[in-house]
Scaffold this active site. Structure first.
Site, PDB file in Angstrom:
ATOM      1  N   ARG A 163      -8.831  -3.100  11.471  1.00  0.00           N
ATOM      2  CA  ARG A 163      -9.482  -2.173  10.548  1.00  0.00           C
ATOM      3  C   ARG A 163     -10.960  -1.976  10.832  1.00  0.00           C
ATOM      4  O   ARG A 163     -11.482  -0.869  10.709  1.00  0.00           O
ATOM      5  CB  ARG A 163      -9.276  -2.659   9.112  1.00  0.00           C
ATOM      6  CG  ARG A 163      -7.829  -2.561   8.679  1.00  0.00           C
ATOM      7  CD  ARG A 163      -7.607  -3.187   7.320  1.00  0.00           C
ATOM      8  NE  ARG A 163      -6.226  -2.966   6.882  1.00  0.00           N
ATOM      9  CZ  ARG A 163      -5.713  -3.445   5.760  1.00  0.00           C
ATOM     10  NH1 ARG A 163      -6.466  -4.175   4.958  1.00  0.00           N
ATOM     11  NH2 ARG A 163      -4.464  -3.192   5.430  1.00  0.00           N
ATOM     12  N   ALA A 190      -1.544 -13.978  -6.440  1.00  0.00           N
ATOM     13  CA  ALA A 190      -1.917 -15.384  -6.304  1.00  0.00           C
ATOM     14  C   ALA A 190      -1.788 -16.111  -7.635  1.00  0.00           C
ATOM     15  O   ALA A 190      -1.188 -17.192  -7.716  1.00  0.00           O
ATOM     16  CB  ALA A 190      -3.351 -15.500  -5.767  1.00  0.00           C
TER      17      ALA A 190
END
Length: 668
Positions: A340, A47
């Site tokens: 998950r 990022a």
């Protein structure tokens, strides 16, 4: 429900036109003015590096800070399995809307529609950008980019570079960043850690940074400050995060007025190498991409599981009919590719019921025997081998698996001493990613004007659970394609603001406060190490605010963290001095922040009387043991405002779903 202090600034219009209209109408900064505007970027992972390089290429003056010796060491390299994008190369029904829907559903309907749809829209641009940078994505025989499946989806949309996708993407972003450094548009500060945000007249105007080599404190001005400093998973001590990963930058921003959102939303990754003993300082992730071809199982009989734990039985000796492929049994539609949080809880349930393997009983098997056989038969057919024997099929299948996942298999063998081509891997859930973070609006701005948070440092895109291969997607989306537009809206009003001298009283005050904290840590001269307190904190948070939480445990955890924090500030021992390279001092400062964050995490979990995604309150579950949401009372973002020393006020941003029908999340 919505607090008047929170304005998400979601554009008007249909969901598929919000971002397009925004880009077409957002205020701009002309090229000449960009050259006089300074932006600070803290963190140079995916990022941060993508944001810094893009902003510099646009003409802004950029300062980029990282505590590593090089941006190439950012934790983004640990993301192995892939990056999502809605290109529909497989022609299997994917689309921008489907990626948007899967992400909202995967997050258990606790994420913001506007942000998630924008993420899905720009996902395809990311792949084009990275290919142009030379990122070596895997390709099919004909040259087209290859895709594979990840959890929570029924399409193949994950682009990958073997088992090192994060590293290759980071090298692309790093190359772009270094080009701007070489051109003089970015000034890179390696081995520097942000210690505080400087706020002047209510706006973020710079930072206090510590040179980690000399120990010197430095003042840096910026018209805007961008935090790209990652998540806070290391509050648990044992996690898949790099040991240096920390919450300090975000937490200092929180203490200067930035709200912290959904801190209890932590992702537990189901595919990690199990804990082997107290000597460990971190855990190792085995990529979710392995669930693409691997099958997860435990012995169907408790006596077989006990024999395995005692070393009396090998997994390959357990007959097929005596194996429980529990994800395929419980979730036939998605099988081993459930999200998950679902896979993690299912593994915990089997182990708690006495079917776990490993000496500790805290492990399940991830088996590639079926994939090796399947690929081997395909290769034999391609090579026109008639009636190949089992050894030939196995050899051909192993070669295919090695090409797709070889570095992951090698890593597993190096760590465990077990060859996963011949024997199933042992895996167990571990802390991996934090969906909570600084609250940001649609522009990625926090509640402090001029202070932005991107990537894992903010809360914005994943809700209560992140789908696999979406972290890389969000980090690069924010850095390459979102922030460069949205930050201009703010900076267009700052073109008359001259650079503020760093001898301003706000800079001096912030530096003095940082120095006082450092001096206090150095002068405590207690009897226990920083790691001693970090491990104790991690165990409290893992036991009471980990895969499962309950009211009694959370209340006990809050009291325990408060007591541990008081003990830390009276008895921690930090050797060395402040004016030198001192890694123990670095850790002490970060653990001090974790000791405050840990309390807020437990408060947030205690306040949310429902189960959703990675937040599983044992009091709120269905008869089948699945998460039970309370949409009537908790369909909001919990944005916590610091109002005093370890005193917080809850602000709520209502989540509105106008394009997706909220339903009980099902992967059956």
């Amino acid at each position: 429900m919505t607090n008047s202090k929170l304005d998400a600034k979601i554009p008007e219009g249909s969901i598929d036109q919000k971002w397009t209209k925004y880009k077409s109408s957002v205020p701009l900064v002309n090229p000449a003015n960009k050259r006089s505007l300074e932006i600070i970027v803290v963190g140079t992972g995916l990022a941060g590096a993508s944001a810094a390089s893009t902003l510099a290429e646009m003409g802004y003056k950029v300062k980029a800070f990282c505590f590593q010796d090089s941006p190439r060491r950012a934790h983004s390299i640990a993301a192995q399995g892939g990056i999502n994008a809605a290109k529909n190369y497989q022609n299997d029904g994917d689309s921008v809307y489907r990626l948007f829907y899967d992400t909202i559903k995967g997050g258990d309907y606790r994420s913001r529609e506007g942000n998630v749809h924008r993420l899905a829209e720009v996902s395809s641009n990311i792949i084009d950008q990275c290919v142009a940078q030379g990122v070596p994505f895997a390709r099919e025989y004909g040259g087209l980019l290859s895709n594979r499946s990840f959890g929570g989806t029924q399409v193949q949309r994950t682009f990958y570079a073997a088992g090192q996708t994060g590293q290759q993407l980071l090298l692309g972003a790093y190359s772009s960043l270094q080009r701007q450094v070489g051109m003089g548009n970015v000034k890179l500060y390696a081995r520097h850690e942000m210690m505080d945000v400087v706020v002047i007249d209510g706006k973020a105007r710079g930072i206090i940074a510590r040179d980690l080599v000399s120990g010197k404190l430095e003042r840096h001005f910026g018209h805007a400050v961008v935090l790209a400093s990652g998540g806070y998973g290391n509050v648990f001590f044992l996690s898949t995060n790099a040991m240096g990963s920390n919450v300090t930058a975000a937490w200092k921003a929180h203490k200067k007025g930035a709200y912290f959102a959904n801190p209890c939303f932590t992702q537990i990754h189901p595919t990690c190498i199990p804990v082997s003993g107290d000597h460990q300082s971190k855990l190792t992730l085995m990529s979710e991409s392995l669930r693409n071809d691997g099958r997860i199982w435990v012995p169907a009989k408790q006596e077989d599981a006990a024999a395995v734990r005692a070393g009396q039985l090998k997994p390959n000796d357990i007959a097929e009919e005596n194996r429980d492929y529990y994800l395929e049994r419980r979730y036939p539609a998605f099988g081993n590719l459930v999200p998950r949080d679902v896979a993690s809880r299912a593994a915990k349930e089997r182990c708690d019921a006495g079917f776990g393997v490993n000496k500790t009983g805290q492990a399940v098997y991830l088996d590639y025997a079926s994939a090796i056989e399947r690929y081997g038969k395909i290769e034999a057919t391609k090579q026109n081998l008639t009636h190949p024997d089992k050894a030939t099929i196995t050899a051909l299948g192993k070669a295919v698996v090695k090409e797709k996942y070889g570095n992951l298999f090698d890593m597993y063998e190096q760590i465990t001493g077990v060859n996963p081509y011949n024997e199933p891997m042992q895996i167990y859930p571990a802390v991996h990613y934090t969906m909570g973070g600084l609250w940001v609006d649609y522009n990625l701005m926090t509640t402090v004007p001029g202070l932005y948070a991107i990537g894992e440092a903010n809360f914005s895109d994943h809700g209560a659970n992140r789908l696999g291969a979406s972290a890389l997607m969000q980090g690069l989306a924010d850095g390459y394609f979102v922030l460069p537009y949205t930050i201009g809206a703010y900076l267009s009003t700052e073109i008359r603001t001259k650079s503020i001298p760093t001898d301003h009283e706000a800079f001096a005050e912030a530096e003095n406060k940082v120095q006082q904290t450092i001096d206090t840590l150095i002068n405590i001269k207690g009897t226990k190490s920083v790691d001693y307190y970090h491990k104790r904190l991690g165990k409290i948070i893992w036991d009471q605010c980990g895969m499962a939480r309950n009211e009694a445990g959370l209340k006990a955890a809050i009291a325990e963290v408060q007591a541990l924090r008081a003990e830390f500030w009276s008895n921690v021992r930090v050797p060395g001095t402040a004016n030198e390279f001192n890694t123990e001092l670095e850790k002490a400062s970060r653990v001090a922040d974790f000791l405050e964050l840990g309390e807020l995490m437990c408060m947030d979990a205690l306040n949310r009387n429902e189960s959703c995604g990675g937040h599983f309150r044992e009091e709120f579950q269905t008869e089948e043991g699945e998460a039970q949401r309370d949409d009537a009372n908790y369909s909001y973002v919990a944005a916590w405002e610091l109002t005093g020393d370890n005193q917080w006020t809850l602000n709520k941003e209502e989540l509105k779903y106008e394009n997706i029908k909220i339903a009980a999340r099902s992967y059956k």
